[in-house]
Design an enzyme around this catalytic site. Sequence first.
Site, PDB file in Angstrom:
ATOM      1  N   LYS A  53       0.898  -1.191  -0.101  1.00 18.14           N
ATOM      2  CA  LYS A  53       0.132  -0.081  -0.020  1.00 18.14           C
ATOM      3  C   LYS A  53       0.844   1.109  -0.096  1.00 18.14           C
ATOM      4  CE  LYS A  53      -3.647  -2.486   2.018  1.00 18.14           C
ATOM      5  NZ  LYS A  53      -4.287  -2.865   3.179  1.00 18.14           N
ATOM      6  N   GLN A  97      -4.942  -2.081   9.376  1.00 21.20           N
ATOM      7  CA  GLN A  97      -4.728  -3.320   8.620  1.00 21.20           C
ATOM      8  C   GLN A  97      -5.257  -4.600   9.471  1.00 21.20           C
ATOM      9  OE1 GLN A  97      -3.279  -3.844   5.282  1.00 21.20           O
ATOM     10  NE2 GLN A  97      -4.125  -5.916   5.776  1.00 21.20           N
ATOM     11  N   ASP A 120     -11.486   2.200   3.315  1.00 24.86           N
ATOM     12  CA  ASP A 120     -11.721   0.945   3.029  1.00 24.86           C
ATOM     13  C   ASP A 120     -12.986   0.797   2.825  1.00 24.86           C
ATOM     14  OD1 ASP A 120      -9.867  -0.902   3.013  1.00 24.86           O
ATOM     15  OD2 ASP A 120      -9.499  -1.158   5.093  1.00 24.86           O
TER      16      ASP A 120
END
Length: 285
Positions: A53, A97, A120
């Site tokens: 990322k 995460q 997200d």
Amino acid sequence: MQAKLIDGKALAAQVKAEAAAETAALKKQGITPCLAVILVGEDPASQVYVRGKARDCGECGIESRVIRLPESTTQQELLALVGQLAADRAVNGILVQLPLPGHIDEKAVIDAIPPEKDVDGFSPVNVGRMQVGEPCYLPCTPAGCVRMIESTGVDIDGKHAVVIGRSNIVGKPAAILLLEKNATVTICHSHTKNLQEICRSADILVAAVGRQGFVTGDMVKPGAVVIDVGINRGPDGKLHGDVDFDAAVDKAAYITPVPGGVGPMTRAMLMKNTVQAAARQNGLA
Ligand code: NDP
């Protein structure tokens, strides 16, 4: 018939180029999109994802802040950090995460991310907005799947789309997005009866099960578009999808490979969401 490959890497490069162009335009107005990624613990797969990322951010001109915390981090400490990033006007997107260590309540942490920074698309507010078709951040994997289907030129409208899996991060939102595109959607899960028969009637088949080779060749309708979300580490140590690729490739019209399919697209869609967050937070979208 040999299916055409939907090249996730090439399409992801295209999506990232779009994100880079949008970032460049924002920078001209003095805005640098910034994504904060929090990694708790030493999970090797998570470390690889987080590095990826950060690399994607670099390629798109997006600032990335990776915050690594020890496994022993308490929920309170993590929530305090999320709170700080939420209040930091320079940070446009916050991503925690997953999975988190067992002693931390993932839901409490996700819920602490303000919806406008939830790139997200996992928070209940974004999920609700998606459900009613309001502006929101679309969850990256399902949004990537839809973009891959659209890249084939096959019209989703009126098609029978079958999604295998009903998780909150893949199956359910994939079904909603396909419904939004006017597909007739069937969601299958572990209690579904006649699953094979249902799959055989799918013009678009999205497999998000988490079982290697779950979708066999005889479950694929000739000419279908097959999107394989699964990532499974096989006994051979390699990554495999949920679809028996070698069998399905002879039946489908289009198919995604694993690796090199949905995975790269998921990452690219995160970049798009981050740029969109920066634009929205500055009143530009
Ligand atoms: P979950 O384990 O949360 O969900 C799996 C779903 O599959 C569940 O809804 C489950 O049904 C269903 N299922 C399991 N076994 C069967 C069965 N025998 N018959 C029918 N349905 C079944 O997984 P995720 O949705 O998080 O992920 C799915 C896969 O996608 C995984 O391999 C994951 O690694 C991968 N993935 C890939 C991403 C990418 O970027 N490419 C991103 C996210 C995930 P039930 O609800 O009834 O239990």
